[in-house]
Design a protein around this motif. Sequence first.
Motif: not given
Length: 108
Positions: A2-5, A15-17, A97-98, A100
Amino acid sequence: MPTVTYHHDGGTADVLDVEPGTSLMRAAVRNGVRGIVGECGGQAMCATCHVYVRDPYLGALPDISEDEEEMLDCTTAPRDADRSRLGCQVVVGPDLDEIEVDVPASQV
């Protein structure tokens, strides 16, 4: 993964994985994201991980618990009735999974 912005005032972003099963607060603290304190360690008891979730991701979030609801009334930055959440209560994974979020200018 997952990606978090995390968006900050002034147009910058982190931006983090993130490993599945990790909360937005835990990911931010581990990676030194500015503006997320996480003072209580993720127990929904301090509101220092307040974030504003961006509109496209609101539908994927779990319901707000009674504890989170109470703490959202204690945030330093104004609460947004639709977008405010505690980062410790939002966990990334197969259903999210994503995401922001906007980080408030102040947490304490």
